[in-house]
Design a protein around this motif. Structure first.
Motif, PDB file in Angstrom:
ATOM      1  N   GLY A 107       0.810  -1.207   0.000  1.00 22.37           N
ATOM      2  CA  GLY A 107       0.000   0.000   0.000  1.00 22.37           C
ATOM      3  C   GLY A 107       0.847   1.262   0.000  1.00 22.37           C
ATOM      4  N   PHE A 108       0.351   2.289   0.672  1.00 20.70           N
ATOM      5  CA  PHE A 108       0.962   3.608   0.616  1.00 20.70           C
ATOM      6  C   PHE A 108       2.397   3.622   1.137  1.00 20.70           C
ATOM      7  CE2 PHE A 108       1.760   7.812   2.604  1.00 20.70           C
ATOM      8  CZ  PHE A 108       1.740   8.587   1.457  1.00 20.70           C
ATOM      9  N   THR A 109       2.735   2.773   2.115  1.00 22.70           N
ATOM     10  CA  THR A 109       4.083   2.773   2.694  1.00 22.70           C
ATOM     11  C   THR A 109       5.045   1.835   1.980  1.00 22.70           C
ATOM     12  OG1 THR A 109       3.378   1.137   4.329  1.00 22.70           O
ATOM     13  CG2 THR A 109       3.263   3.454   4.970  1.00 22.70           C
ATOM     14  N   HIS A 110       4.650   1.312   0.842  1.00 20.85           N
ATOM     15  CA  HIS A 110       5.500   0.403   0.069  1.00 20.85           C
ATOM     16  C   HIS A 110       6.858   1.035  -0.217  1.00 20.85           C
ATOM     17  CE1 HIS A 110       5.118  -2.975  -3.195  1.00 20.85           C
ATOM     18  NE2 HIS A 110       5.703  -3.389  -2.089  1.00 20.85           N
ATOM     19  N   SER A 111       7.903   0.195  -0.262  1.00 19.75           N
ATOM     20  CA  SER A 111       9.246   0.702  -0.519  1.00 19.75           C
ATOM     21  C   SER A 111      10.142  -0.431  -0.994  1.00 19.75           C
ATOM     22  CB  SER A 111       9.836   1.325   0.754  1.00 19.75           C
ATOM     23  OG  SER A 111       9.976   0.339   1.764  1.00 19.75           O
ATOM     24  N   ILE A 112      11.324  -0.069  -1.477  1.00 18.66           N
ATOM     25  CA  ILE A 112      12.337  -1.031  -1.917  1.00 18.66           C
ATOM     26  C   ILE A 112      13.627  -0.718  -1.184  1.00 18.66           C
ATOM     27  CG2 ILE A 112      13.713  -1.845  -3.871  1.00 18.66           C
ATOM     28  CD1 ILE A 112      11.328  -1.209  -5.679  1.00 18.66           C
TER      29      ILE A 112
ATOM     30  N   ARG B 275       6.204   7.158  -0.466  1.00 16.61           N
ATOM     31  CA  ARG B 275       5.394   7.478   0.712  1.00 16.61           C
ATOM     32  C   ARG B 275       5.671   8.879   1.244  1.00 16.61           C
ATOM     33  NH1 ARG B 275       8.493   2.642   3.490  1.00 16.61           N
ATOM     34  NH2 ARG B 275      10.326   3.654   4.362  1.00 16.61           N
ATOM     35  N   HIS B 276       6.846   9.423   0.908  1.00 16.87           N
ATOM     36  CA  HIS B 276       7.185  10.779   1.359  1.00 16.87           C
ATOM     37  C   HIS B 276       6.588  11.852   0.456  1.00 16.87           C
ATOM     38  CE1 HIS B 276       9.968   9.824  -1.815  1.00 16.87           C
ATOM     39  NE2 HIS B 276      10.419  11.058  -1.853  1.00 16.87           N
ATOM     40  N   LEU B 277       5.960  11.455  -0.656  1.00 13.94           N
ATOM     41  CA  LEU B 277       5.429  12.421  -1.616  1.00 13.94           C
ATOM     42  C   LEU B 277       3.979  12.795  -1.349  1.00 13.94           C
ATOM     43  CD1 LEU B 277       6.955  10.945  -4.895  1.00 13.94           C
ATOM     44  CD2 LEU B 277       7.852  12.802  -3.466  1.00 13.94           C
ATOM     45  N   GLY B 278       3.367  12.118  -0.395  1.00 12.76           N
ATOM     46  CA  GLY B 278       1.983  12.417  -0.075  1.00 12.76           C
ATOM     47  C   GLY B 278       1.005  11.589  -0.893  1.00 12.76           C
ATOM     48  N   ARG B 279      -0.214  11.536  -0.416  1.00 13.52           N
ATOM     49  CA  ARG B 279      -1.213  10.657  -1.020  1.00 13.52           C
ATOM     50  C   ARG B 279      -1.829  11.220  -2.303  1.00 13.52           C
ATOM     51  NH1 ARG B 279      -2.459   6.490   2.516  1.00 13.52           N
ATOM     52  NH2 ARG B 279      -1.577   6.777   4.600  1.00 13.52           N
ATOM     53  N   GLU B 280      -1.538  12.463  -2.620  1.00 12.11           N
ATOM     54  CA  GLU B 280      -2.103  13.050  -3.829  1.00 12.11           C
ATOM     55  C   GLU B 280      -1.130  13.022  -5.006  1.00 12.11           C
ATOM     56  OE1 GLU B 280      -3.654  16.922  -3.040  1.00 12.11           O
ATOM     57  OE2 GLU B 280      -5.058  16.210  -1.500  1.00 12.11           O
ATOM     58  N   TYR B 281       0.060  12.457  -4.824  1.00 13.15           N
ATOM     59  CA  TYR B 281       1.000  12.336  -5.927  1.00 13.15           C
ATOM     60  C   TYR B 281       0.418  11.400  -6.995  1.00 13.15           C
ATOM     61  CZ  TYR B 281       5.519  12.425  -8.235  1.00 13.15           C
ATOM     62  OH  TYR B 281       6.533  12.633  -9.151  1.00 13.15           O
ATOM     63  N   PRO B 282       0.662  11.649  -8.282  1.00 15.45           N
ATOM     64  CA  PRO B 282       0.001  10.850  -9.334  1.00 15.45           C
ATOM     65  C   PRO B 282       0.416   9.392  -9.387  1.00 15.45           C
ATOM     66  CG  PRO B 282       1.558  12.429 -10.289  1.00 15.45           C
ATOM     67  CD  PRO B 282       1.395  12.798  -8.854  1.00 15.45           C
ATOM     68  N   ILE B 283       1.549   9.035  -8.804  1.00 19.28           N
ATOM     69  CA  ILE B 283       1.967   7.627  -8.717  1.00 19.28           C
ATOM     70  C   ILE B 283       2.237   7.325  -7.251  1.00 19.28           C
ATOM     71  CG2 ILE B 283       3.624   5.877  -9.431  1.00 19.28           C
ATOM     72  CD1 ILE B 283       4.285   7.643 -11.850  1.00 19.28           C
ATOM     73  N   THR B 284       1.573   6.307  -6.709  1.00 18.31           N
ATOM     74  CA  THR B 284       1.748   5.952  -5.306  1.00 18.31           C
ATOM     75  C   THR B 284       1.990   4.444  -5.175  1.00 18.31           C
ATOM     76  OG1 THR B 284      -0.629   5.655  -5.019  1.00 18.31           O
ATOM     77  CG2 THR B 284       0.257   7.832  -4.543  1.00 18.31           C
ATOM     78  N   ASN B 285       2.193   4.012  -3.921  1.00 17.64           N
ATOM     79  CA  ASN B 285       2.322   2.586  -3.592  1.00 17.64           C
ATOM     80  C   ASN B 285       3.490   1.915  -4.319  1.00 17.64           C
ATOM     81  OD1 ASN B 285      -0.144   3.405  -2.572  1.00 17.64           O
ATOM     82  ND2 ASN B 285      -1.219   1.525  -3.093  1.00 17.64           N
ATOM     83  N   VAL B 286       4.528   2.656  -4.627  1.00 18.09           N
ATOM     84  CA  VAL B 286       5.639   2.139  -5.425  1.00 18.09           C
ATOM     85  C   VAL B 286       6.468   1.145  -4.618  1.00 18.09           C
ATOM     86  CG1 VAL B 286       7.825   2.798  -6.485  1.00 18.09           C
ATOM     87  CG2 VAL B 286       5.765   4.116  -6.970  1.00 18.09           C
ATOM     88  N   GLY B 287       6.788   0.014  -5.251  1.00 21.12           N
ATOM     89  CA  GLY B 287       7.621  -0.999  -4.603  1.00 21.12           C
ATOM     90  C   GLY B 287       7.740  -2.250  -5.447  1.00 21.12           C
TER      91      GLY B 287
END
Length: 517
Positions: free
Chosen positions: A209-214, A238-250
């Protein structure tokens, strides 16, 4: 063009894994409860991809009977070694059931792929393969730490040698790493690489989810100890905020090109209409460089962008998927799926050439079973889809039509029943007819148009003579953020006799899907 646009594979294609063979690149993704399993793609330039098949395309390879929504086939890894392609993956039986890992092999990436080799004493999910220079082969995945979990969803990464002759694990299990940041949960998606004599272990943390990371760690020995990078996480949004156009990256996998560049494929999502992601988790591409022995993602920016500089590779485009499927071939296109392993002779492209025939099954779209359903992924935020159906219900329990599906409990169905058409909204397992129209004709045209989270439904008795059935229907229930789970939305055709036996059928003349962006 010197730039490319993300995602490189739009729609519900999560957990990408990639490998290179010469100047060809191959990529696989998760498929969960959908059949065939594990779509496989081919590219020459890392930007333009074409689907060449599925890894698990036979019922003997993949028994999804009774598999719950968002269970089934989890993250697969593809690798190539000595003329053989390998794909290893996890079958998740249920929320609390077994996680069973297996691998299959093929001489050609488009198959045929072997029957599964099930691995004994192989816990966890997101299994991966690594072929070392000394000829040894290793499996790595995650598991609960032998000493117990110190916080919720605390996992560790383990490694064990694989005997390719016996097709089983051998020797000791090694605990490699339980992540870069303590209390960042769900350590998973491990991949091992050897670069300039060092072993690198890249994993995903923080959940999908939103806190996903690598994050990344390295060691001089395959079995460790592994040192985490001080720059971890090397990729997150996750540091870009929930309104960034790409989220949940990992959940990333890396590959080098014939020109010496390095790239990562990873999953991400595109929220719209709020924190809702009807398209599910998609496949993105981002550059990677090595600095002082560590990977740096998209130097100078550190994020996955909607548009980035292309790889230094000759562009190779493939024919685009036709907007309209006229069902005039002998087999369904690769972009079509069933829900779970197809059981029974319920569909045909041959009984009435030029039409997809769906025979009514007692199974409904609200069960953990295999309904008479054929569907494809929603790939765009703004789209239009339409079809023509011929169907004469003989009993009140017979129904057929068009469905927009998130899972068994969240869906919209435009269906023909005796004497009427109706639009059904199913939310959290409760159904409501939000539009009803008297109708007697055998032929019916359905259309849905989506503008963001606003969906408009239309019907017609003759071609192009559209009438509004319902406008501004809320599409957010088709998002996993609303409905739960890990899959993206599907559009499909279906037929059901709702628990009764029936010899009736519905014929679909075509299915058209158009990107309106």
């Amino acid at each position: 063009m010197t730039t490319f646009k993300n995602p490189i594979i739009p729609g519900f294609y999560p957990d990408p894994s990639i490998c290179r063979v010469g100047d060809d690149y191959f990529l696989v993704t998760s498929s969960f409860e959908y059949f065939p399993g594990i779509p496989i793609f081919h590219s020459k330039d890392l930007v333009n991809w074409r689907q060449i098949g599925h890894v698990l395309d036979r019922p003997s390879q993949l028994d999804l009977d009774s598999t719950p929504n968002s269970k089934g086939i989890y993250a697969a890894t593809i690798r190539y070694h000595n003329g053989i392609f390998y794909v290893i993956t996890t079958f998740v039986e249920s929320q609390t059931g077994a996680r069973r890992n297996f691998f299959v092999t093929a001489e050609k990436p488009d198959g045929p792929w072997s029957e599964p080799y099930w691995l004994m004493d192989c816990p966890g999910i997101d299994s991966s393969l690594f072929f070392d220079e000394d000829g040894k082969v290793y499996v790595t995945a995650n598991r609960r730490p032998p000493g117990g979990q110190l916080y919720p969803k605390h996992m560790e990464i383990w490694l064990q040698e694989l005997d390719l002759d016996t097709k089983q694990l051998t020797g000791d299990k090694y605990s490699l790493w339980d992540g870069a940041l303590k209390n960042i949960h769900a350590q998973e998606a491990p991949h091992i690489y050897k670069v300039d004599g060092m072993y690198y272990l890249i994993i995903a943390e923080g959940g999908t989810g939103f806190t996903h990371s690598i994050t990344v760690a390295r060691s001089k020995s395959i079995t460790g100890p592994y040192e985490g990078a001080k720059t971890n996480p090397i990729l997150t949004h996750r540091h870009l905020g929930r309104e960034y156009p790409i989220t949940n990256v990992g959940h990333g996998d890396i590959v080098d090109t014939v020109n010496g560049e390095w790239w990562m494929v990873c999953l991400g999502t595109r929220p719209y209409g709020g924190a809702y992601r009807n398209l599910g988790r998609e496949t993105f591409l981002v550059s990677l460089k090595w600095e002082e022995g560590w990977p740096v993602i998209n130097p100078g920016k550190g994020i996955v962008e909607t548009e980035g500089k292309k790889p230094n590779l000759p562009e190779k485009k493939w024919p685009s998927l036709p907007a309209c499927d006229h069902f005039d071939t002998s087999e369904l296109g690769m972009h079509w799926n069933f829900i779970r392993t197809p059981r029974g002779d319920f569909w045909s492209l041959k009984e009435r050439p030029g039409y997809l025939r769906l025979r009514l099954k007692p199974v409904t779209l609200t069960e953990n079973a295999n309904p008479a359903f054929v569907g494809l992924r929603q790939r765009d935020i703004n789209f239009a889809a339409r079809t023509k159906m011929e169907f004469s219900p003989k009993h009140e329990f017979e129904v057929a039509g068009l469905i927009l599906l998130q899972n068994a409990d969240f869906q919209y169905r435009v269906e023909r029943v005796q004497s009427e058409l109706r639009l059904i909204k199913r939310e959290a397992g409760k159904e409501e007819a939000i539009a009803i129209r008297p109708y007697e004709q055998k032929e019916i045209y359905f259309k849905v148009e989506a503008s963001g989270q606003s969906y408009n439904f239309y019907i017609a008795s003759k071609a192009e003579q559209w009438e509004i059935l319902k406008e501004n229907v809320d599409g957010r229930i088709l998002s996993s953020d609303f409905a739960g789970g890990f899959t993206g939305a599907y559009l499909g055709l279906y037929a059901s006799s709702n628990g009764h036996e029936s010899s009736n059928f519905a014929d679909f003349d075509y299915f058209e899907y158009i990107n309106l962006e």
